[in-house]
Design a protein around this motif. Structure first.
Motif, PDB file in Angstrom:
ATOM      1  N   LEU A 178       2.594  20.191  -7.319  1.00  0.00           N
ATOM      2  CA  LEU A 178       1.287  19.555  -7.177  1.00  0.00           C
ATOM      3  C   LEU A 178       0.382  19.890  -8.356  1.00  0.00           C
ATOM      4  O   LEU A 178      -0.322  19.021  -8.889  1.00  0.00           O
ATOM      5  CB  LEU A 178       0.627  20.005  -5.875  1.00  0.00           C
ATOM      6  N   GLN A 179       0.410  21.153  -8.764  1.00  0.00           N
ATOM      7  CA  GLN A 179      -0.423  21.586  -9.880  1.00  0.00           C
ATOM      8  C   GLN A 179      -0.019  20.869 -11.163  1.00  0.00           C
ATOM      9  O   GLN A 179      -0.885  20.412 -11.930  1.00  0.00           O
ATOM     10  CB  GLN A 179      -0.306  23.099 -10.066  1.00  0.00           C
ATOM     11  N   LYS A 182      -1.313  17.281 -11.056  1.00  0.00           N
ATOM     12  CA  LYS A 182      -2.766  17.200 -11.234  1.00  0.00           C
ATOM     13  C   LYS A 182      -3.151  17.426 -12.698  1.00  0.00           C
ATOM     14  O   LYS A 182      -4.052  16.753 -13.220  1.00  0.00           O
ATOM     15  CB  LYS A 182      -3.459  18.230 -10.345  1.00  0.00           C
ATOM     16  N   ILE A 183      -2.481  18.367 -13.371  1.00  0.00           N
ATOM     17  CA  ILE A 183      -2.785  18.650 -14.774  1.00  0.00           C
ATOM     18  C   ILE A 183      -2.527  17.416 -15.634  1.00  0.00           C
ATOM     19  O   ILE A 183      -3.356  17.027 -16.465  1.00  0.00           O
ATOM     20  CB  ILE A 183      -1.944  19.845 -15.285  1.00  0.00           C
ATOM     21  N   LEU A 184      -1.392  16.765 -15.417  1.00  0.00           N
ATOM     22  CA  LEU A 184      -1.058  15.574 -16.198  1.00  0.00           C
ATOM     23  C   LEU A 184      -1.972  14.401 -15.862  1.00  0.00           C
ATOM     24  O   LEU A 184      -2.376  13.640 -16.738  1.00  0.00           O
ATOM     25  CB  LEU A 184       0.408  15.191 -15.963  1.00  0.00           C
ATOM     26  N   ALA A 185      -2.285  14.257 -14.571  1.00  0.00           N
ATOM     27  CA  ALA A 185      -3.165  13.158 -14.158  1.00  0.00           C
ATOM     28  C   ALA A 185      -4.541  13.301 -14.788  1.00  0.00           C
ATOM     29  O   ALA A 185      -5.128  12.319 -15.271  1.00  0.00           O
ATOM     30  CB  ALA A 185      -3.271  13.119 -12.639  1.00  0.00           C
ATOM     31  N   ARG A 186      -5.074  14.520 -14.790  1.00  0.00           N
ATOM     32  CA  ARG A 186      -6.389  14.757 -15.399  1.00  0.00           C
ATOM     33  C   ARG A 186      -6.353  14.535 -16.911  1.00  0.00           C
ATOM     34  O   ARG A 186      -7.375  14.211 -17.523  1.00  0.00           O
ATOM     35  CB  ARG A 186      -6.860  16.178 -15.093  1.00  0.00           C
ATOM     36  N   SER A 187      -5.175  14.712 -17.503  1.00  0.00           N
ATOM     37  CA  SER A 187      -5.035  14.537 -18.956  1.00  0.00           C
ATOM     38  C   SER A 187      -4.891  13.073 -19.352  1.00  0.00           C
ATOM     39  O   SER A 187      -4.896  12.747 -20.543  1.00  0.00           O
ATOM     40  CB  SER A 187      -3.818  15.326 -19.459  1.00  0.00           C
ATOM     41  N   GLY A 188      -4.729  12.195 -18.356  1.00  0.00           N
ATOM     42  CA  GLY A 188      -4.626  10.768 -18.646  1.00  0.00           C
ATOM     43  C   GLY A 188      -3.226  10.205 -18.618  1.00  0.00           C
ATOM     44  O   GLY A 188      -2.984   9.096 -19.123  1.00  0.00           O
ATOM     45  N   PHE A 256       0.498  15.690 -24.028  1.00  0.00           N
ATOM     46  CA  PHE A 256      -0.853  15.985 -23.550  1.00  0.00           C
ATOM     47  C   PHE A 256      -1.259  17.439 -23.801  1.00  0.00           C
ATOM     48  O   PHE A 256      -2.289  17.887 -23.306  1.00  0.00           O
ATOM     49  CB  PHE A 256      -0.950  15.657 -22.056  1.00  0.00           C
ATOM     50  N   GLY A 257      -0.429  18.157 -24.577  1.00  0.00           N
ATOM     51  CA  GLY A 257      -0.750  19.544 -24.909  1.00  0.00           C
ATOM     52  C   GLY A 257      -0.887  20.429 -23.688  1.00  0.00           C
ATOM     53  O   GLY A 257      -1.727  21.332 -23.651  1.00  0.00           O
ATOM     54  N   ALA A 258      -0.042  20.174 -22.685  1.00  0.00           N
ATOM     55  CA  ALA A 258      -0.203  20.849 -21.396  1.00  0.00           C
ATOM     56  C   ALA A 258       0.833  21.952 -21.166  1.00  0.00           C
ATOM     57  O   ALA A 258       0.927  22.486 -20.061  1.00  0.00           O
ATOM     58  CB  ALA A 258      -0.099  19.821 -20.265  1.00  0.00           C
ATOM     59  N   GLU A 259       1.589  22.333 -22.208  1.00  0.00           N
ATOM     60  CA  GLU A 259       2.648  23.330 -22.006  1.00  0.00           C
ATOM     61  C   GLU A 259       2.127  24.652 -21.442  1.00  0.00           C
ATOM     62  O   GLU A 259       2.706  25.212 -20.514  1.00  0.00           O
ATOM     63  CB  GLU A 259       3.384  23.607 -23.322  1.00  0.00           C
ATOM     64  N   PRO A 263       2.665  25.561 -14.572  1.00  0.00           N
ATOM     65  CA  PRO A 263       3.263  26.737 -13.931  1.00  0.00           C
ATOM     66  C   PRO A 263       4.554  27.120 -14.655  1.00  0.00           C
ATOM     67  O   PRO A 263       5.303  26.239 -15.106  1.00  0.00           O
ATOM     68  CB  PRO A 263       3.549  26.245 -12.510  1.00  0.00           C
ATOM     69  N   SER A 264       4.810  28.388 -14.778  1.00  0.00           N
ATOM     70  CA  SER A 264       6.000  28.843 -15.522  1.00  0.00           C
ATOM     71  C   SER A 264       7.287  28.308 -14.911  1.00  0.00           C
ATOM     72  O   SER A 264       8.251  27.993 -15.623  1.00  0.00           O
ATOM     73  CB  SER A 264       6.032  30.368 -15.566  1.00  0.00           C
ATOM     74  N   SER A 265       7.329  28.162 -13.583  1.00  0.00           N
ATOM     75  CA  SER A 265       8.538  27.661 -12.928  1.00  0.00           C
ATOM     76  C   SER A 265       8.857  26.235 -13.363  1.00  0.00           C
ATOM     77  O   SER A 265      10.030  25.861 -13.492  1.00  0.00           O
ATOM     78  CB  SER A 265       8.378  27.708 -11.409  1.00  0.00           C
ATOM     79  N   VAL A 266       7.826  25.437 -13.608  1.00  0.00           N
ATOM     80  CA  VAL A 266       8.022  24.054 -14.045  1.00  0.00           C
ATOM     81  C   VAL A 266       8.625  24.015 -15.441  1.00  0.00           C
ATOM     82  O   VAL A 266       9.625  23.327 -15.689  1.00  0.00           O
ATOM     83  CB  VAL A 266       6.680  23.287 -14.004  1.00  0.00           C
TER      84      VAL A 266
END
Length: 531
Positions: A178-179, A182-188, A256-259, A263-266
């Motif tokens: 879920l996290q 949400k991070i990717l969705a907020r990034s566009g 999206f520069g979200a690395e 979460p580390s598991s992802v």
């Protein structure tokens, strides 16, 4: 639902015939994609043979069923009714509270019988994956893992299925997934990009459910709530081969520069899969799967077309893939309707007609940004030149709303109210530079117009309405009652406006329909001398 339609229609029939007609067309469209009708069109039992879309299977108490989505409970009831003793067992994952909602609205025909072999699990409150939904996914997994070579697994899929089938791969937790989303969705990130990542973190999506069931035969009945019916997008494609891999998912996260936010598991899971080349790209053999789209927006629009013809209209389907901001789309609809109205009046005046015709083609060019084919202009001009019948334009898809206020409403009610506001403000001079008659004046002198915008699932946003109806003089009528539509629109408060205006007469309230093929917009235009 039909009883609710009849009550509303009888109320409106005495007031505005176009409004009544629009509602009848919407009712016919929705009825064509209700669960029982869809399943019965696609599923036939002939002795010990199961026939699905031209394919035949041997059945002998060997059919298992799973399902997930907002509309699958009615589909499951229909399948069980048809298969009778041949259905061994089933598990379906449905939205929290849906059974009680159907009972409360008198729609028990959409529910399974008390002695049903199908277990119903409710979850995904607020349309978000949760523990009950994950427990349902585990039970669905168990069914898929235990079917044998001689068995058949029927899979029922509809909109909302993704949230109702959450089962992350180890060691990713539901909260981790879920996290990440949400991070990717907020990034566009687009829905396609979100699904690519989600499928790589799921045991069942991206064809995972079909792989688990192999070598059993898998038959998926899919109710599409996606533009262009992309099967890999509907509930993230649990029975569709996935062409993407873990490297694709990592590339999206990097884009999206979200690395560092993930979460580390992802990140660990995706990197390990990429390193070991454990991708779904190798899973190309899905010969044991038959995917059948049993209901779609296009099908509903086609039935709406047929109903419009029965009522004496000349129907044209504009698009089944409309998208974009609801307010902007409403403005484009208003431009189009006013120009059509003018062309209807100036058919015999060549000089005036040609100028308006060019403006009409410009208007359609603007609509192409919302998903309308430019070729529609030719069909429309052909109608205007050759037919005296009133016109019915049908549109399907799913616009969006950018929230700026704190009111109550939904995209369909917002679109309808925005159309009414635009009709009031816009003058013919804006479109043709010929004169300054307003749309309201023009409709009085030449052409009547009505726009209905409603969701096929019966619920528009967090309201009890499916949508609403607009017409050019609505805002003037509202102002005489000391209501100011623009203020309601600015606050995204369309439901409050329509609930107050004429005691809610122009809200479309069907109750939950048990189906979902996005939204339908119906625009009726009638020269004053035609009806």
């Amino acid at each position: 639902m039909q009883q609710l339609f009849r009550c509303l229609s009888n109320f409106r029939k005495m007031s505005k015939s176009l409004t009544y007609d629009a509602e009848q067309i919407f009712e016919a469209a929705v009825n064509s994609v209700l669960p029982h009708q869809m399943v019965k069109r696609s599923l036939l039992v002939d002795g010990n043979r199961l026939v699905v879309d031209g394919c035949s299977y041997s059945i002998n108490h060997n059919v298992h069923m799973v399902g997930f989505g907002k509309a699958v409970i009615g589909m499951a009831a229909a399948v069980e009714e048809i298969l009778e003793e041949h259905l061994a067992l089933g598990v379906i994952s449905v939205p929290f509270g849906i059974q009680e909602a159907f009972r409360a609205s008198g729609q028990s025909d959409l529910l399974l019988k008390l002695d049903s072999k199908v277990k119903v699990v409710e979850g995904a409150a607020d349309n978000l994956p949760d523990e009950p939904a994950m427990n349902a996914a585990k039970e669905i997994t168990s069914v898929a893992e235990n079917v044998g070579e001689d068995d058949i697994l029927i899979v029922l899929i509809s909109g909302g299925g993704s949230a109702l089938l959450p089962l992350p791969v180890d060691p990713v937790t539901l909260n981790d997934k879920l996290q990440a989303t949400k991070i990717l969705a907020r990034s566009g990130a687009t829905i396609q990009e979100l699904n690519t990542v989600r499928k790589k973190l799921s045991k069942l999506k991206g064809g995972g459910l079909a792989r688990l069931a192999k070598p059993a035969k898998v038959i998926s009945f899919i109710l599409s709530d996606i533009i262009n019916d992309q099967l890999d997008m509907i509930a993230s494609g649990p029975t569709v081969a996935d062409a993407s891999n873990a490297n694709d998912a990592l590339a999206i996260i990097s884009k999206f520069g979200a690395e560092t936010l993930m979460p580390s598991s992802v990140m660990d899971t995706l990197k390990e899969a990429a390193t070991k080349h454990q991708t779904n790209r190798m899973e190309t053999n899905f010969s044991h799967v038959q995917n059948v789209v049993v209901g779609s927006n296009q099908l509903a629009l086609q039935r709406g077309c047929e109903k419009a013809q029965e009522l004496g209209y000349h129907p044209l389907i504009i698009s089944s893939g409309i998208h974009g901001e609801a307010k902007d789309l409403a403005d484009a609809y208003c431009n189009l309707s006013m120009l059509i109205g003018l062309l209807m009046q100036y058919r015999k005046s060549v000089s005036s007609y040609k100028g308006i015709e060019l403006k009409l083609l410009d208007s359609i060019n603007i609509l192409s940004k919302f998903g309308v084919s430019k070729s529609f202009g030719g069909h429309l001009l052909e109608y205007i030149a050759s037919s005296d019948k009133p016109l019915c334009l049908l549109v399907g898809g799913e616009p969006t709303v950018t929230l700026k206020g704190n009111g109550k409403g939904g995209r369909n009610q917002e679109l309808a109210l925005a159309a009414a506001v635009h009709w009031q403000k816009k003058s013919v001079e804006d479109l043709t530079c010929n004169n300054t008659l307003t749309a309201v004046d023009r409709v009085k002198t030449g052409c009547r117009m009505v726009l209905l915008s409603a969701g096929t699932d019966g619920q528009d946003g967090p309201t009890d309405a499916a949508g609403a109806i607009a017409y050019p003089s609505l805002c003037n009528e509202a102002s005489h009652r000391n209501l100011h539509p623009q203020e309601f629109l600015d606050n995204n408060d369309s439901y409050s406006f329509y609930s107050t205006f004429n005691d809610g007469m122009y809200l479309i309230k069907t109750g939950l329909t048990g189906t979902n093929v996005m939204d339908i917009h119906i625009m009726l235009l009638s020269p004053n001398n035609s009806q």
